[in-house]
Design an enzyme around this catalytic site. Structure first.
Site, PDB file in Angstrom:
ATOM      1  N   SER A   1      15.394   8.435 -50.562  1.00  0.00           N
ATOM      2  CA  SER A   1      14.973   7.154 -50.129  1.00  0.00           C
ATOM      3  C   SER A   1      14.134   7.019 -49.055  1.00  0.00           C
ATOM      4  CB  SER A   1      16.798   6.547 -50.714  1.00  0.00           C
ATOM      5  OG  SER A   1      16.643   7.080 -51.813  1.00  0.00           O
TER       6      SER A   1
ATOM      7  N   LYS B   1      20.347   2.034 -44.266  1.00  0.00           N
ATOM      8  CA  LYS B   1      18.604   2.257 -44.153  1.00  0.00           C
ATOM      9  C   LYS B   1      18.052   1.842 -45.460  1.00  0.00           C
ATOM     10  CE  LYS B   1      18.352   5.607 -46.343  1.00  0.00           C
ATOM     11  NZ  LYS B   1      17.619   6.754 -47.738  1.00  0.00           N
TER      12      LYS B   1
ATOM     13  N   LYS C   1      13.195   1.701 -54.883  1.00  0.00           N
ATOM     14  CA  LYS C   1      14.551   1.802 -54.553  1.00  0.00           C
ATOM     15  C   LYS C   1      15.127   0.398 -53.566  1.00  0.00           C
ATOM     16  CE  LYS C   1      17.743   4.465 -53.535  1.00  0.00           C
ATOM     17  NZ  LYS C   1      19.159   4.207 -54.692  1.00  0.00           N
TER      18      LYS C   1
HETATM   19  P1  NDP Z   1      23.347  13.419 -47.638  1.00  0.00           P
HETATM   20  O1  NDP Z   1      23.868  12.600 -46.006  1.00  0.00           O
HETATM   21  O2  NDP Z   1      25.074  13.441 -47.655  1.00  0.00           O
HETATM   22  O3  NDP Z   1      22.641  15.098 -47.179  1.00  0.00           O
HETATM   23  C1  NDP Z   1      21.758  15.353 -46.744  1.00  0.00           C
HETATM   24  C2  NDP Z   1      20.661  16.139 -46.764  1.00  0.00           C
HETATM   25  O4  NDP Z   1      19.681  15.837 -45.329  1.00  0.00           O
HETATM   26  C3  NDP Z   1      21.978  17.174 -46.403  1.00  0.00           C
HETATM   27  O5  NDP Z   1      21.206  18.428 -46.917  1.00  0.00           O
HETATM   28  C4  NDP Z   1      20.920  17.886 -44.726  1.00  0.00           C
HETATM   29  O6  NDP Z   1      21.315  19.056 -44.518  1.00  0.00           O
HETATM   30  C5  NDP Z   1      19.880  17.423 -44.543  1.00  0.00           C
HETATM   31  N1  NDP Z   1      18.368  16.519 -44.124  1.00  0.00           N
HETATM   32  C6  NDP Z   1      18.932  15.760 -43.415  1.00  0.00           C
HETATM   33  N2  NDP Z   1      18.159  15.695 -41.223  1.00  0.00           N
HETATM   34  C7  NDP Z   1      17.466  16.912 -41.697  1.00  0.00           C
HETATM   35  C8  NDP Z   1      16.638  16.998 -40.871  1.00  0.00           C
HETATM   36  N3  NDP Z   1      16.086  16.488 -40.371  1.00  0.00           N
HETATM   37  N4  NDP Z   1      15.922  18.566 -41.316  1.00  0.00           N
HETATM   38  C9  NDP Z   1      16.718  19.044 -42.665  1.00  0.00           C
HETATM   39  N5  NDP Z   1      17.660  18.654 -43.502  1.00  0.00           N
HETATM   40  C10 NDP Z   1      18.249  17.549 -43.475  1.00  0.00           C
HETATM   41  O7  NDP Z   1      22.717  12.209 -48.171  1.00  0.00           O
HETATM   42  P2  NDP Z   1      22.720  12.079 -49.433  1.00  0.00           P
HETATM   43  O8  NDP Z   1      22.294  13.806 -50.200  1.00  0.00           O
HETATM   44  O9  NDP Z   1      23.828  11.402 -50.137  1.00  0.00           O
HETATM   45  O10 NDP Z   1      21.130  11.060 -49.504  1.00  0.00           O
HETATM   46  C11 NDP Z   1      20.093  12.261 -50.187  1.00  0.00           C
HETATM   47  C12 NDP Z   1      19.177  10.782 -50.011  1.00  0.00           C
HETATM   48  O11 NDP Z   1      19.309  10.435 -51.683  1.00  0.00           O
HETATM   49  C13 NDP Z   1      19.531   9.575 -49.315  1.00  0.00           C
HETATM   50  O12 NDP Z   1      17.629   9.560 -48.763  1.00  0.00           O
HETATM   51  C14 NDP Z   1      20.540   8.446 -49.658  1.00  0.00           C
HETATM   52  O13 NDP Z   1      19.906   7.530 -49.482  1.00  0.00           O
HETATM   53  C15 NDP Z   1      19.238   8.990 -51.457  1.00  0.00           C
HETATM   54  N6  NDP Z   1      20.821   8.786 -52.175  1.00  0.00           N
HETATM   55  C16 NDP Z   1      21.633   9.033 -52.198  1.00  0.00           C
HETATM   56  C17 NDP Z   1      22.863   8.737 -53.327  1.00  0.00           C
HETATM   57  C18 NDP Z   1      24.189   9.526 -53.822  1.00  0.00           C
HETATM   58  O14 NDP Z   1      25.003   9.076 -54.146  1.00  0.00           O
HETATM   59  N7  NDP Z   1      24.867   9.990 -52.505  1.00  0.00           N
HETATM   60  C19 NDP Z   1      22.173   7.708 -54.638  1.00  0.00           C
HETATM   61  C20 NDP Z   1      20.553   7.383 -54.064  1.00  0.00           C
HETATM   62  C21 NDP Z   1      20.035   7.846 -53.468  1.00  0.00           C
HETATM   63  P3  NDP Z   1      22.537  19.301 -43.325  1.00  0.00           P
HETATM   64  O15 NDP Z   1      23.453  19.589 -44.605  1.00  0.00           O
HETATM   65  O16 NDP Z   1      21.887  20.320 -42.480  1.00  0.00           O
HETATM   66  O17 NDP Z   1      23.416  17.562 -42.570  1.00  0.00           O
END
Ligand code: NDP
Length: 297
Positions: free
Chosen positions: A98, A242, A173
Site C-alpha cells: 500500500s 501510514k 487504497k
Molecule cells: P508486515 O510488517 O507484516 O511485513 C512487511 C514486509 O516487508 C516483511 O516481509 C518485511 O521484511 C518487509 N520489509 C520491510 N522493510 C523492508 C525493507 N527495507 N527491505 C526489504 N523488505 C522489507 O506488513 P504486512 O504484510 O501486514 O503489510 C504489507 C503491505 O500490505 C503494507 O503496505 C500494508 O499496508 C499492506 N496491507 C496489509 C494488510 C494486512 O492485513 N496485514 C491488509 C492490506 C494491505 P522482514 O520480514 O525482514 O521484516
C-alpha cells in the site's frame, strides 16, 4: 503461467505467496529481508528461496513486491543484489505494497526507461482474505499490462480492478483505509460515551448494526476483537497510520479541503507513537478508552 518472484513475506505477503505456491502451473521464487522466513516458506511450500532480490528476479516474468512502505521498494531496486540487476526488459513489477502514489509514479518512470512495466496493486481484505484468495486488488498502470499479468493476481484476488494510471491504486487504497480508520476511531468514541451513559456496548452494537451507522468496524471488528478483548495482531497500526497519512496528502495535493482526513491521520500517528510498532490497527481503540477512562467491553 509465467515464472513469479514474490518479495516480502510479511503478515499479508506470506499468505498471498502461499496462494501462488499452490496455484497450478506457477513456478515461484520467494525472497524476504529476514532470510529464515523465506527458507521456512520454501521448506513448507513448492517454492525456491532466493539469496537476493536480483537472484529472485533473474528467472521471473513477473516480480511481486509486498513491503510495508514505498521506501522499502526503493531500497531493494539498486546495487548488485538489487531487483534491477536481475529484471529483464519485457518483465513486469507488480507492487502490492500500500504505497504512496508519487513514489509509485517515480519508480514507474525509472523502470519505463529500462523496458520494465510497473503496476501499483495494493490489496484489501486482510490476512484472512489473503488466505482464502478473496482479496480486492486495486491496480494503477497500463490496462494492457494488467490484462497480461491478471492470471498471476487471480490466485489471491477475486476482485481485480483497473483504477487508472500509475498511482491510482495507491490513492484509492489510502482513501479506503482512511475510511476504515475513521470508522474504528468514531465507533470507539461513540461506544465509550454510551458505556459511560449506561448503555452496554453489545446492546449498542446490536442496534447500530441494524441501523444506519453500521460499518465493517461495528459489524466485525468491534464484536470480534474489542468486546472479546482479543485484539489479534493482523494489520499493524503503524501501517494504517501510514495509509491515513497518504490519504490526507492525496487530498492536500488535489487542493481538496479535507479536515477530517487530516485529523484522522494525526490521531492515528499519535496512536502509533503511543502504542508502538507491533500494535494492531484495532488497538487504536485502547487509546480512546484511555482518554475516556472507560473500557468498551
Ligand atoms: P508486515 O510488517 O507484516 O511485513 C512487511 C514486509 O516487508 C516483511 O516481509 C518485511 O521484511 C518487509 N520489509 C520491510 N522493510 C523492508 C525493507 N527495507 N527491505 C526489504 N523488505 C522489507 O506488513 P504486512 O504484510 O501486514 O503489510 C504489507 C503491505 O500490505 C503494507 O503496505 C500494508 O499496508 C499492506 N496491507 C496489509 C494488510 C494486512 O492485513 N496485514 C491488509 C492490506 C494491505 P522482514 O520480514 O525482514 O521484516
Amino acid at each position: 503461467m509465467p515464472h513469479v518472484a514474490f518479495l516480502g513475506l510479511g503478515a499479508i505477503g506470506r499468505p498471498m505467496a502461499v496462494r501462488l505456491a499452490n496455484a497450478p502451473g506457477v513456478t515461484l521464487t520467494v525472497w524476504n529481508r529476514t532470510r529464515d522466513k523465506a527458507e521456512r516458506f520454501a521448506k513448507e511450500h513448492d517454492a525456491r528461496a532466493a539469496d537476493s532480490p536480483a537472484d529472485a528476479a533473474r528467472t521471473a516474468d513477473v516480480v511481486i513486491t509486498c513491503f510495508a512502505v514505498s521506501a522499502d521498494v526503493d531500497s531493494v531496486l539498486d546495487g548488485p543484489d538489487g531487483l534491477l540487476a536481475g529484471m529483464r526488459r519485457g518483465t513486469t513489477l507488480v507492487d502490492c505494497t500500500s504505497g504512496d502514489p508519487n513514489s509509485s509514479r517515480r519508480i514507474a518512470g525509472r523502470l519505463d526507461g529500462l523496458g520494465i512495466a510497473f503496476l501499483d496493486a495494493p490489496v484489501s481484505g486482510g490476512t484472512s482474505g489473503a488466505e482464502q484468495g478473496t482479496l480486492t486488488v486495486m491496480v494503477g498502470g497500463d490496462a494492457a499490462v494488467l490484462a497480461r499479468v491478471r492470471p498471476v493476481l487471480e490466485p489471491f484476488g477475486t476482485k481485480i480492478v483497473h483504477c487508472g494510471a500509475v498511482g491510482a491504486g495507491d490513492a484509492l487504497k489510502s482513501v479506503n483505509n482512511a475510511l476504515l480508520a475513521v470508522h474504528v476511531w468514531s465507533a470507539a468514541e461513540g461506544l465509550a460515551a454510551l458505556a459511560k451513559a449506561g448503555v452496554r456496548p453489545d446492546v449498542a452494537l446490536d442496534v447500530i448494526n441494524a441501523s444506519s451507522g453500521r460499518s465493517n468496524a461495528s459489524m466485525n471488528l468491534f464484536p470480534e476483537r474489542v468486546l472479546t478483548r482479543a485484539f489479534p495482531r493482523t494489520f499493524r497500526l503503524a501501517l494504517l497510520a501510514k495509509d491515513a497519512g497518504i490519504a490526507a496528502a492525496v487530498a492536500r495535493e488535489q487542493k481538496v479541503p479535507a479536515p477530517l482526513l487530516q485529523l484522522t491521520a494525526d490521531l492515528f500517528r499519535i496512536a502509533h507513537t503511543s502504542l508502538g510498532e507491533e500494535a494492531d490497527h484495532v488497538e487504536a481503540v485502547r487509546l480512546v478508552e484511555q482518554w475516556a477512562g472507560q473500557e468498551i467491553a
